[in-house]
Design an enzyme around this catalytic site. Structure first.
Site, short mmCIF file in Angstrom:
data_model
loop_
_atom_site.label_atom_id
_atom_site.label_comp_id
_atom_site.label_asym_id
_atom_site.label_seq_id
_atom_site.Cartn_x
_atom_site.Cartn_y
_atom_site.Cartn_z
N SER A 124 0.84 -1.20 0.00
CA SER A 124 0.00 0.00 0.00
C SER A 124 0.87 1.26 0.00
O SER A 124 1.69 1.43 -0.89
CB SER A 124 -0.96 -0.04 1.19
OG SER A 124 -2.00 0.90 1.04
N ASP A 268 -5.77 -3.09 -3.00
CA ASP A 268 -4.78 -2.77 -1.97
C ASP A 268 -4.15 -4.02 -1.36
O ASP A 268 -4.84 -4.92 -0.88
CB ASP A 268 -5.50 -1.98 -0.87
CG ASP A 268 -4.57 -1.30 0.11
OD1 ASP A 268 -3.50 -1.84 0.38
OD2 ASP A 268 -4.93 -0.22 0.61
#
Length: 419
Positions: A124, A268
C-alpha cells in the site's frame, strides 16, 4: 477523534451498503476459473515477474536463495571471512501515515549509517516508498517531496453520485496515477533495474481479489525486462497496491493462460497483509544457510498499540473505529509473524512504528500539514539514531529468558533452617 484515511473507509462502506451496489450496470469480465491461474501471466511479460505471496516461489527466486546459500558456504570453506551483512526492509501500509516511514528513512540517510537494502518489500503506501528506499539515499529528495508536498487533491477525486451508486468506488485515482507517473520516471526504472541485476530484490504486494490471496510482484524483474511497457506495468502495480477497495477502483491486469485471455482484479495489498517480509517458502531455504549476519528492518506506518478513544454514537463513527482497530490489529499480528520469521532464520529484528511521542491528529485524509509534522517526527528520530524495538509490543515479557531455577539447598543448608 482521529479522522484519517482509514476511518473515511467507513463512509464508503455505509454508502455501498445503503445503495446496494450489486444492482450496478458495469459490464461483466470474461469468466475464468481458479485452475486458469496455474499458467496465467501478464500479457507480454514472463510468468516469473510475480508469485503468490502466501506460498509461492518462482524458479528464479529459488535460484537466488540457493545461490546466496552456496556463496556463503564457499566463503566459509575458503576461510575468506564472513560476507557483508544482509539487510531486509519491510514497509507497511498506512495511507497518509506513510510520511512517517519516509521521514525515518531520510533522517537515517542524514545520520550516515543507513545500509544498502538487499531486499525491500512494500504494501500500500509502503509500496510508494519502496522504490526510493531500494535505490538508496540518492532518491531521498524525491521521497521527501512525495510525502510532504502532496495532499488529497494529489491522491483522489470524489466521483459524482451516479458513478458512486453504480460504479466501483467513491473516488477515482487519476490524481494518484499522475503523481506516481511524476515520481516513477524512466531514470528511476533504470536505477531499479541496475540494482536488480546486482542481485538485490524489490517486491510489492497487491491483493488478487478473485482468489483472496496476496501477490508478490518482482519490481526489479519488471524494470529490467526490456519490455517497452515495463514502466506502465511498474506504475500500475504501485497504484494497485494502494487501491483501497470501495474508496479507489480496482486495477485490472490483462493476463493470458494458454490460449485464453481474461482480466484479474487487484486491490490494496493491505487487504491481505499490512506488512510483508518474504514468501513462506523462502523461510526454509534461508534457515538452512550458514550464519551470515542478517538484519530485518520493519517500518509500520501506523500505530500498533491500543489507544483509548470514545467513538460517538452512530454508524459512521462506530464503523470507522472498528475498521481502524481491525487494521491496527492486523498490522500488529503481521509484525509478530515477521518477528518469529526473523528468529527462525537467525536475523536481527528491528521495528519502528508511530509511538505515543507523536500526538498530532489528522483533521482530514491526506492533510498536508499533518503529513509534514509526521514526516518531521520520523525524520528527527531517524537522524538521531532510531531507537529500534527489538521485540514487538506485547511480546516483551514473553521474549525474556526464563529465570534460572534456584539451586537446591544442600543438606547442611537445609539443616540450618530446620529442614
Amino acid at each position: 477523534m482521529r479522522f484519517g484515511f482509514r476511518r473515511w473507509v467507513a463512509v464508503v462502506m455505509v454508502t455501498i451498503a445503503a445503495t446496494l451496489s450489486g444492482c450496478g450496470v458495469l459490464p461483466d469480465r470474461a469468466p475464468y476459473v481458479a485452475a486458469d491461474l496455474n499458467e496465467a501471466h501478464v500479457v507480454g511479460f514472463p510468468a516469473d515477474i510475480r508469485i503468490w505471496g502466501d506460498t509461492g516461489i518462482t524458479a528464479a527466486l529459488e535460484r537466488d536463495v540457493r545461490s546466496a546459500i552456496e556463496q556463503e558456504r564457499q566463503a566459509s570453506r575458503a576461510g575468506a571471512g564472513p560476507l557483508p551483512p544482509l539487510n531486509v526492509l519491510a514497509l507497511s501500509g498506512g495511507g497518509e501515515d506513510g510520511a512517517f516511514g519516509a521521514g525515518v528513512l531520510t533522517g537515517w540517510s542524514e545520520r550516515g549509517d543507513r545500509p544498502v537494502f538487499h531486499v525491500v518489500t512494500g504494501v500500500s503506501t509502503g509500496s510508494l516508498i519502496a522504490p526510493f528506499a531500494f535505490v538508496g539515499a540518492a532518491e531521498d529528495t524525491h521521497l521527501r517531496e512525495a510525502f510532504t508536498t502532496v495532499d488529497k487533491k494529489n491522491i483522489f477525486i470524489i466521483q459524482g453520485i451516479f458513478k458512486i451508486l453504480f460504479g466501483e468506488s467513491v473516488a477515482e485515482t487519476a490524481p494518484l496515477r499522475e503523481m506516481v507517473g511524476r515520481f516513477v520516471t524512466p531514470e528511476l526504472l533504470q536505477e531499479v533495474a541496475a540494482a536488480h541485476r546486482s542481485g538485490r530484490r524489490l517486491f510489492v504486494v497487491t491483493t488478487h481479489l478473485d482468489s483472496q490471496r496476496p501477490v508478490l510482484w518482482d519490481m526489479g524483474k519488471i524494470a529490467s525486462s526490456g519490455n517497452p511497457k515495463a514502466i506502465t506495468l511498474f506504475r500500475e502495480v504501485l497504484v494497485a497496491s494502494a487501491a483501497m477497495p470501495g474508496v479507489f477502483p480496482p486495477i485490472y491486469f490483462d493476463v493470458q493462460s494458454g490460449d485464453r485471455r481474461f482480466q484479474e482484479m487487484h486491490v490494496d495489498g493491505g487487504v491481505t497483509a499490512q506488512v510483508f517480509s518474504m514468501p513462506l517458502s523462502v523461510t526454509a531455504l534461508m534457515a538452512a544457510a550458514p550464519s551470515r549476519e542478517r538484519h530485518l528492518y520493519v517500518v509500520i506506518n501506523n500505530r500498533i498499540t491500543p489507544q483509548f478513544d470514545m467513538p460517538r454514537r452512530g454508524i459512521v463513527s462506530i464503523a470507522g473505529r472498528s475498521i481502524s482497530t481491525l487494521i491496527k490489529m492486523q498490522g500488529a499480528s503481521g509484525t509478530r509473524d515477521i518477528y518469529h520469521f526473523a528468529k527462525d532464520v537467525k536475523a536481527d529484528f528491528n521495528l519502528a512504528y508511530i509511538d505515543d511521542g507523536f500526538t498530532e491528529v489528522t483533521p482530514a485524509p491526506f492533510d498536508r500539514g499533518y503529513m509534514n509534522k509526521l514526516f518531521a517526527y520520523g525524520h528527527t528520530l531517524g537522524r538521531q539514531g532510531y531507537p529500534w524495538r527489538k521485540v514487538p509490543p506485547g511480546l516483551e515479557e514473553i521474549s525474556k529468558p526464563a529465570p534460572s531455577p534456584a539451586p537446591a539447598p544442600t543438606r547442611r543448608a537445609a539443616a540450618a533452617v530446620g529442614g
